[in-house]
Write a protein that holds these residues in place. Structure first.
Motif, PDB file in Angstrom:
ATOM      1  N   ALA A 188     -35.850  25.744 -23.356  1.00 26.70           N
ATOM      2  CA  ALA A 188     -36.776  24.642 -23.573  1.00 26.70           C
ATOM      3  C   ALA A 188     -37.395  25.075 -25.189  1.00 26.70           C
ATOM      4  O   ALA A 188     -37.276  26.242 -25.562  1.00 26.70           O
ATOM      5  N   ASN A 205     -39.648  10.602 -21.544  1.00 26.47           N
ATOM      6  CA  ASN A 205     -38.412   9.950 -21.124  1.00 26.47           C
ATOM      7  C   ASN A 205     -38.261   8.787 -22.052  1.00 26.47           C
ATOM      8  O   ASN A 205     -37.287   8.357 -22.458  1.00 26.47           O
ATOM      9  N   MET A 245     -32.683  20.874 -21.776  1.00 20.46           N
ATOM     10  CA  MET A 245     -34.110  20.499 -21.857  1.00 20.46           C
ATOM     11  C   MET A 245     -35.029  20.839 -23.006  1.00 20.46           C
ATOM     12  O   MET A 245     -34.841  22.033 -23.551  1.00 20.46           O
ATOM     13  N   LYS A 246     -35.508  20.152 -23.685  1.00 24.83           N
ATOM     14  CA  LYS A 246     -36.370  20.342 -24.864  1.00 24.83           C
ATOM     15  C   LYS A 246     -37.650  20.697 -24.439  1.00 24.83           C
ATOM     16  O   LYS A 246     -38.462  21.593 -25.020  1.00 24.83           O
ATOM     17  N   HIS A 273     -36.559   9.710 -25.014  1.00 26.37           N
ATOM     18  CA  HIS A 273     -35.305  10.083 -24.660  1.00 26.37           C
ATOM     19  C   HIS A 273     -35.244  11.760 -24.796  1.00 26.37           C
ATOM     20  O   HIS A 273     -34.184  12.458 -25.361  1.00 26.37           O
ATOM     21  N   ILE A 274     -36.294  12.393 -24.659  1.00 28.33           N
ATOM     22  CA  ILE A 274     -36.390  13.842 -24.799  1.00 28.33           C
ATOM     23  C   ILE A 274     -36.231  14.475 -23.061  1.00 28.33           C
ATOM     24  O   ILE A 274     -37.006  14.049 -22.506  1.00 28.33           O
ATOM     25  N   SER A 275     -35.386  15.342 -23.247  1.00 30.43           N
ATOM     26  CA  SER A 275     -35.136  15.897 -21.804  1.00 30.43           C
ATOM     27  C   SER A 275     -36.265  16.864 -21.619  1.00 30.43           C
ATOM     28  O   SER A 275     -36.912  17.553 -22.327  1.00 30.43           O
ATOM     29  N   ASN A 276     -36.788  16.839 -20.308  1.00 32.28           N
ATOM     30  CA  ASN A 276     -37.714  17.715 -19.850  1.00 32.28           C
ATOM     31  C   ASN A 276     -37.502  17.982 -18.218  1.00 32.28           C
ATOM     32  O   ASN A 276     -36.595  17.309 -17.586  1.00 32.28           O
ATOM     33  N   HIS A 277     -38.211  18.804 -17.826  1.00 32.32           N
ATOM     34  CA  HIS A 277     -38.060  19.253 -16.436  1.00 32.32           C
ATOM     35  C   HIS A 277     -39.436  19.542 -15.765  1.00 32.32           C
ATOM     36  O   HIS A 277     -40.225  20.150 -16.913  1.00 32.32           O
TER      37      HIS A 277
END
Length: 159
Positions: free
Chosen positions: A55, A24, A1-2, A27-31
């Motif tokens: 992160a 998204n 996750m970035k 294509h940037i990972s996130n939560h």
């Protein structure tokens, strides 16, 4: 996750979903996390300890007194982007949240975007990440070029 995205309440999640969608699309990972700085300070602290290991930056949105971004910034060295959220429970139209973020004390910065502007918060995160990640930089440049072309085509319609 970035990118870790924090919301102060469930109702803030609707506004912050825009940041998720933008990230998204690059294509940037996130939560996304929903944790009140006032009601669950211990849970927030424990979550931040975990997030700091995975992160690279945080986007935090909150309404009313909006202490969430500031509390997060006080407990991490990760960059924090604040999104002041207009709360239908408040009378100030989100100005209370905006002021609580932009008026942070020295040494505890929160980069703050406009009220409800999770879109720009995501783009600020993209710009920051593009310094380090060439693939994000390429997507950002392509996005800007496509946007420019679209605007030029719109202008040409009226000339």
């Amino acid at each position: 996750m970035k990118v870790a995205i924090f919301c102060g309440s469930i109702s803030d999640r609707f506004t912050m979903k825009t940041a998720v969608d933008v990230l998204n699309s690059f294509h940037i990972s996130n939560h996304i996390y929903v944790i009140s700085a006032h009601r669950l300070p211990d849970v927030l602290s424990e979550t931040l300890k975990k997030v700091e290991n995975v992160a690279e930056l945080i986007i935090a949105g909150a309404g009313l007194s909006a202490h969430l971004p500031g509390v997060i910034a006080s407990r991490t060295i990760l960059p924090v982007i604040g999104v002041p959220i207009h709360s239908h429970n408040g009378l100030l139209g989100g100005l209370d949240a905006l002021f609580s973020m932009v008026q942070m004390p020295k040494d505890v910065p929160v980069a703050t975007v406009g009220i409800n502007n999770a879109y720009n918060a995501a783009f600020l995160a993209i710009h920051i990440l593009s310094i380090k990640y060439n693939e994000i930089k390429k997507l950002l440049i392509k996005f800007r070029m496509d946007k420019k072309e679209k605007l030029i085509n719109e202008i040409d319609k009226y000339l």
